[in-house]
Design a protein around this motif. Structure first.
Motif, mmCIF file in Angstrom:
data_model
loop_
_atom_site.group_PDB
_atom_site.id
_atom_site.type_symbol
_atom_site.label_atom_id
_atom_site.label_comp_id
_atom_site.label_asym_id
_atom_site.label_seq_id
_atom_site.Cartn_x
_atom_site.Cartn_y
_atom_site.Cartn_z
ATOM 1 N N VAL A 230 0.851 -1.192 0.000
ATOM 2 C CA VAL A 230 0.000 0.000 0.000
ATOM 3 C C VAL A 230 0.890 1.247 0.000
ATOM 4 O O VAL A 230 0.683 2.189 -0.761
ATOM 5 C CB VAL A 230 -0.946 0.001 1.226
ATOM 6 C CG1 VAL A 230 -1.658 1.341 1.366
ATOM 7 C CG2 VAL A 230 -1.960 -1.127 1.097
ATOM 8 N N GLU A 231 1.907 1.226 0.863
ATOM 9 C CA GLU A 231 2.815 2.375 0.926
ATOM 10 C C GLU A 231 3.630 2.503 -0.353
ATOM 11 O O GLU A 231 3.962 3.605 -0.788
ATOM 12 C CB GLU A 231 3.725 2.269 2.152
ATOM 13 C CG GLU A 231 2.969 2.567 3.434
ATOM 14 C CD GLU A 231 3.755 2.279 4.705
ATOM 15 O OE1 GLU A 231 3.155 2.420 5.770
ATOM 16 O OE2 GLU A 231 4.946 1.908 4.624
ATOM 17 N N LEU A 232 3.950 1.358 -0.968
ATOM 18 C CA LEU A 232 4.688 1.392 -2.241
ATOM 19 C C LEU A 232 3.836 2.076 -3.316
ATOM 20 O O LEU A 232 4.310 2.926 -4.069
ATOM 21 C CB LEU A 232 5.046 -0.029 -2.681
ATOM 22 C CG LEU A 232 5.885 -0.157 -3.943
ATOM 23 C CD1 LEU A 232 7.297 0.383 -3.735
ATOM 24 C CD2 LEU A 232 5.963 -1.614 -4.416
ATOM 25 N N ALA A 233 2.567 1.702 -3.362
ATOM 26 C CA ALA A 233 1.651 2.304 -4.342
ATOM 27 C C ALA A 233 1.489 3.798 -4.072
ATOM 28 O O ALA A 233 1.464 4.615 -5.003
ATOM 29 C CB ALA A 233 0.302 1.601 -4.302
ATOM 30 N N ARG A 234 1.413 4.160 -2.799
ATOM 31 C CA ARG A 234 1.271 5.564 -2.426
ATOM 32 C C ARG A 234 2.538 6.336 -2.832
ATOM 33 O O ARG A 234 2.467 7.449 -3.355
ATOM 34 C CB ARG A 234 1.058 5.641 -0.908
ATOM 35 C CG ARG A 234 0.427 6.920 -0.435
ATOM 36 C CD ARG A 234 0.198 6.865 1.060
ATOM 37 N NE ARG A 234 -0.848 5.935 1.450
ATOM 38 C CZ ARG A 234 -0.903 5.313 2.633
ATOM 39 N NH1 ARG A 234 0.046 5.495 3.537
ATOM 40 N NH2 ARG A 234 -1.897 4.498 2.895
ATOM 41 N N ALA A 235 3.685 5.711 -2.614
ATOM 42 C CA ALA A 235 4.953 6.357 -2.966
ATOM 43 C C ALA A 235 5.053 6.536 -4.481
ATOM 44 O O ALA A 235 5.511 7.570 -4.970
ATOM 45 C CB ALA A 235 6.130 5.522 -2.449
ATOM 46 N N GLU A 236 4.603 5.519 -5.222
ATOM 47 C CA GLU A 236 4.625 5.617 -6.682
ATOM 48 C C GLU A 236 3.749 6.781 -7.137
ATOM 49 O O GLU A 236 4.138 7.579 -7.995
ATOM 50 C CB GLU A 236 4.125 4.301 -7.298
ATOM 51 C CG GLU A 236 4.104 4.295 -8.825
ATOM 52 C CD GLU A 236 5.496 4.189 -9.450
ATOM 53 O OE1 GLU A 236 6.298 3.359 -8.998
ATOM 54 O OE2 GLU A 236 5.781 4.959 -10.380
ATOM 55 N N ALA A 237 2.575 6.892 -6.547
ATOM 56 C CA ALA A 237 1.652 7.971 -6.922
ATOM 57 C C ALA A 237 2.277 9.337 -6.629
ATOM 58 O O ALA A 237 2.192 10.261 -7.447
ATOM 59 C CB ALA A 237 0.329 7.811 -6.172
ATOM 60 N N LEU A 238 2.920 9.428 -5.489
ATOM 61 C CA LEU A 238 3.563 10.693 -5.119
ATOM 62 C C LEU A 238 4.709 11.009 -6.080
ATOM 63 O O LEU A 238 4.864 12.143 -6.553
ATOM 64 C CB LEU A 238 4.080 10.590 -3.676
ATOM 65 C CG LEU A 238 4.717 11.838 -3.089
ATOM 66 C CD1 LEU A 238 3.728 12.996 -3.086
ATOM 67 C CD2 LEU A 238 5.193 11.556 -1.665
ATOM 68 N N PHE A 239 5.503 9.966 -6.393
ATOM 69 C CA PHE A 239 6.610 10.148 -7.331
ATOM 70 C C PHE A 239 6.087 10.649 -8.674
ATOM 71 O O PHE A 239 6.603 11.604 -9.250
ATOM 72 C CB PHE A 239 7.367 8.821 -7.517
ATOM 73 C CG PHE A 239 8.324 8.866 -8.673
ATOM 74 C CD1 PHE A 239 9.588 9.399 -8.519
ATOM 75 C CD2 PHE A 239 7.933 8.417 -9.933
ATOM 76 C CE1 PHE A 239 10.455 9.487 -9.602
ATOM 77 C CE2 PHE A 239 8.788 8.499 -11.012
ATOM 78 C CZ PHE A 239 10.058 9.034 -10.852
ATOM 79 N N GLN A 240 5.034 9.989 -9.184
ATOM 80 C CA GLN A 240 4.494 10.368 -10.494
ATOM 81 C C GLN A 240 3.945 11.792 -10.457
ATOM 82 O O GLN A 240 4.150 12.566 -11.402
ATOM 83 C CB GLN A 240 3.412 9.378 -10.946
ATOM 84 C CG GLN A 240 3.929 7.971 -11.238
ATOM 85 C CD GLN A 240 4.938 7.906 -12.379
ATOM 86 O OE1 GLN A 240 5.036 8.811 -13.203
ATOM 87 N NE2 GLN A 240 5.711 6.831 -12.426
ATOM 88 N N ALA A 241 3.272 12.140 -9.378
ATOM 89 C CA ALA A 241 2.704 13.486 -9.275
ATOM 90 C C ALA A 241 3.815 14.538 -9.332
ATOM 91 O O ALA A 241 3.708 15.547 -10.035
ATOM 92 C CB ALA A 241 1.904 13.617 -7.980
ATOM 93 N N ARG A 242 4.896 14.283 -8.605
ATOM 94 C CA ARG A 242 6.028 15.233 -8.618
ATOM 95 C C ARG A 242 6.675 15.320 -9.983
ATOM 96 O O ARG A 242 7.047 16.387 -10.461
ATOM 97 C CB ARG A 242 7.100 14.765 -7.631
ATOM 98 C CG ARG A 242 6.716 15.017 -6.224
ATOM 99 C CD ARG A 242 7.866 14.641 -5.335
ATOM 100 N NE ARG A 242 7.468 14.815 -3.954
ATOM 101 C CZ ARG A 242 8.292 14.754 -2.925
ATOM 102 N NH1 ARG A 242 9.561 14.538 -3.122
ATOM 103 N NH2 ARG A 242 7.847 14.933 -1.713
ATOM 104 N N ARG A 243 6.829 14.166 -10.591
ATOM 105 C CA ARG A 243 7.510 14.085 -11.877
ATOM 106 C C ARG A 243 6.696 14.802 -12.970
ATOM 107 O O ARG A 243 7.240 15.474 -13.830
ATOM 108 C CB ARG A 243 7.696 12.600 -12.184
ATOM 109 C CG ARG A 243 8.729 12.229 -13.125
ATOM 110 C CD ARG A 243 10.091 12.787 -12.737
ATOM 111 N NE ARG A 243 10.959 12.751 -13.898
ATOM 112 C CZ ARG A 243 10.797 13.494 -14.968
ATOM 113 N NH1 ARG A 243 9.809 14.352 -15.037
ATOM 114 N NH2 ARG A 243 11.621 13.385 -15.993
ATOM 115 N N ARG A 244 5.375 14.633 -12.908
ATOM 116 C CA ARG A 244 4.504 15.320 -13.882
ATOM 117 C C ARG A 244 4.584 16.818 -13.672
ATOM 118 O O ARG A 244 4.709 17.580 -14.638
ATOM 119 C CB ARG A 244 3.057 14.854 -13.709
ATOM 120 C CG ARG A 244 2.838 13.429 -14.155
ATOM 121 C CD ARG A 244 1.494 12.904 -13.654
ATOM 122 N NE ARG A 244 1.416 11.474 -13.835
ATOM 123 C CZ ARG A 244 0.820 10.640 -12.989
ATOM 124 N NH1 ARG A 244 0.242 11.092 -11.886
ATOM 125 N NH2 ARG A 244 0.813 9.350 -13.237
ATOM 126 N N ALA A 245 4.526 17.233 -12.412
ATOM 127 C CA ALA A 245 4.592 18.668 -12.122
ATOM 128 C C ALA A 245 5.925 19.243 -12.618
ATOM 129 O O ALA A 245 5.956 20.338 -13.189
ATOM 130 C CB ALA A 245 4.428 18.907 -10.627
#
Ligand code: UD1
Ligand code: MG
Length: 449
Positions: A230-245
């Protein structure tokens, strides 16, 4: 002052429920420990040590693949975070300056935060700890402050009710002198609820020796650790959000940002456009003004200025797409150079090949590059015109400005400017189609009766 880096990656990560060691799980298609290392790299570290333990062989191999020069220390038995750092003693022997301890499962520490910690050290603190105000402090270690200084860290399991009420938590990142830290660790014992050597105890030890310790704080999102899927998925989402921004800030147009998947090392130039549902695997560089159309998958490739890829294209490792070239729908390119302005627009496989500038590859063309054992090269000259559904049986060379007739199976080189016809000659039988159909329909009627 020079800085050195110790990344702890020995833990088992039981809650991942995986055969893979935790730090080899990926976000942005790079292992967790690589994110921790790259955060530390912003310090320009003199020495870098990765402490491995659980799944040591696999982690060691991945670390070597990432950086052949990294020092690896092994913690055979996981006896606590202080014990883990102690394993880096030999690798840091004679190293002057500061050492930063980071956790291999904590991927988002920002360079600015580490710089603020270095500044606190330079200002005289013996041990600097990175803390954060937790929305839900849960089972984190708590930072006990006294008169603006950090007095000690208490682990949740060992904390009193009053201490558990403290919201300032330990992120795990610690900075101290690279020699002194080992003296401090030598005084750490195992009298605690876990029976482990806690790195966090070096704060109390340092204070007892008259050193002043401080806490530097950061945003909670930075200290996000990965302990479960769950935390891995959350971290991936956060990573992608930062990377897109970050891409948007760099001048890239993302039509539907939330559908684009980046890798840790994706590089996209200004004024490039990325349409919805594009996946970037590791090792992709896209130059300025290129357009990656919807549903394309790219990895290990380079896309030149103004090139158009997709929709539904697949660029595999070694695809080098020239400026203003076009790679269209259902086209796969692997280990091949596509020249400037060349077009490979439909339903084609180009592997182990060189395609000259402004060449045109017809629909359904296949480079038959593999004989079952070896891979062979295909060369297509500049401005060549490869007819639809040509099978190019490699090794083979199509000359500059040469043509191949549609449906040809090309097994021999074609000279510059020549036309290759490699198919059976067409024969027309007058009236035969009608006669066959009449016969078949009659047979059907007979069966129905
Ligand atoms: C640790 C901190 C806690 C902090 C929390 C933040 C200690 C004693 N506690 O607790 O104050 O709030 O992190 O997430 O440090 N590791 C080893 N070898 C070991 C034990 C751990 O390499 O013997 C590594 C793990 O792989 C992991 C890191 O150290 O990367 C932290 O270990 P973990 O067991 O997760 O510590 P926490 O109990 O979470
Ligand atoms: Mg933890």
């Amino acid at each position: 002052m020079p800085a050195h880096l110790v990344v702890l990656a020995a833990g088992r990560g039981t809650r991942m429920n995986s055969d893979l060691p935790k730090v080899l799980h990926e976000i942005g298609q790079a292992p967790l420990f690589v994110h921790a290392l790259s955060a530390g790299d912003s310090l320009g570290p003199g020495r870098r040590v990765l402490v491995v333990g659980h799944g040591a062989e696999l982690v060691r191999a991945a670390a070597r693949a990432h950086d052949p020069d990294i020092a690896i220390a092994e913690q055979a038995e996981q006896r606590g975070t202080a014990h883990a750092v102690a394993q880096s003693r030999a690798a840091l022997k004679g190293a002057a300056g500061d050492v930063f301890v980071l956790y291999g499962d904590t991927p988002f520490i920002r360079p600015e935060t580490l710089k603020r910690m270095a500044a606190a050290r330079a200002a005289g603190a013996g041990v600097v700890v990175l803390g954060f105000e937790a929305a839900d402090p849960g089972r984190y270690g708590r930072l006990v402050m006294e008169g603006g200084a950090l007095a000690r860290i208490v682990e949740y399991k060992d904390a009193t009710e009053a201490e558990r009420a403290i919201a300032l938590c330990n992120s795990g990142v610690i900075c101290a002198d690279a020699v002194q830290i080992f003296d401090l660790i030598d005084s750490v014992g195992t009298k605690n609820a876990s029976g482990e050597y806690y790195l966090t105890d070096i704060v109390a030890v340092a204070r007892a020796r008259g050193l002043v310790c401080t806490a530097v704080t950061c945003d909670e999102a930075e200290t996000l650790g990965v302990n479960s899927r769950v935390e891995l998925a959350r971290a991936e989402a956060l990573f992608q959000a930062r990377r897109r921004a970050a891409s948007l800030a760099d001048g890239v147009t993302l039509i539907a940002p939330e559908t684009v998947v980046f890798a840790m090392d994706t590089v996209i130039g200004r004024d490039a456009v990325v349409e919805p549902n594009v996946v970037f695997g590791p090792g992709v560089t896209v130059e300025s003004g290129a357009r990656i159309r919807a549903f394309s998958h790219l990895e290990g490739c380079h896309v030149g200025r103004g090139a158009v890829i997709g929709p539904y294209a697949r660029l595999r490792p070694g695809a080098e797409i020239g400026n203003h070239a076009k790679v269209g729908n259902f086209v796969e390119i692997k280990a091949a150079e596509i020249g400037e302005g060349a077009k490979v627009n439909h339903l084609t496989y180009i592997g182990d090949a060189t395609v000259g500038e402004a060449a045109n590859i017809g629909a359904g063309t296949v480079t038959c590059n593999y004989d079952g054992v070896f891979k062979h090269h295909t060369e297509i000259g500049a401005r060549a015109f490869v007819g639809s559904s040509t099978m190019l049986v490699a090794p083979v060379r199509i000359g500059a400005e040469a043509m191949t007739a549609s449906g040809s199976v090309v097994t021999a080189d074609v000279p510059d400017g020549a036309l290759a016809l490699g198919r059976a000659r067409q024969v027309n039988k007058d009236g035969l189609a009608r006669r066959i159909m009449d016969r078949l329909r009659a047979a059907k009627r007979k069966r129905a009766n």
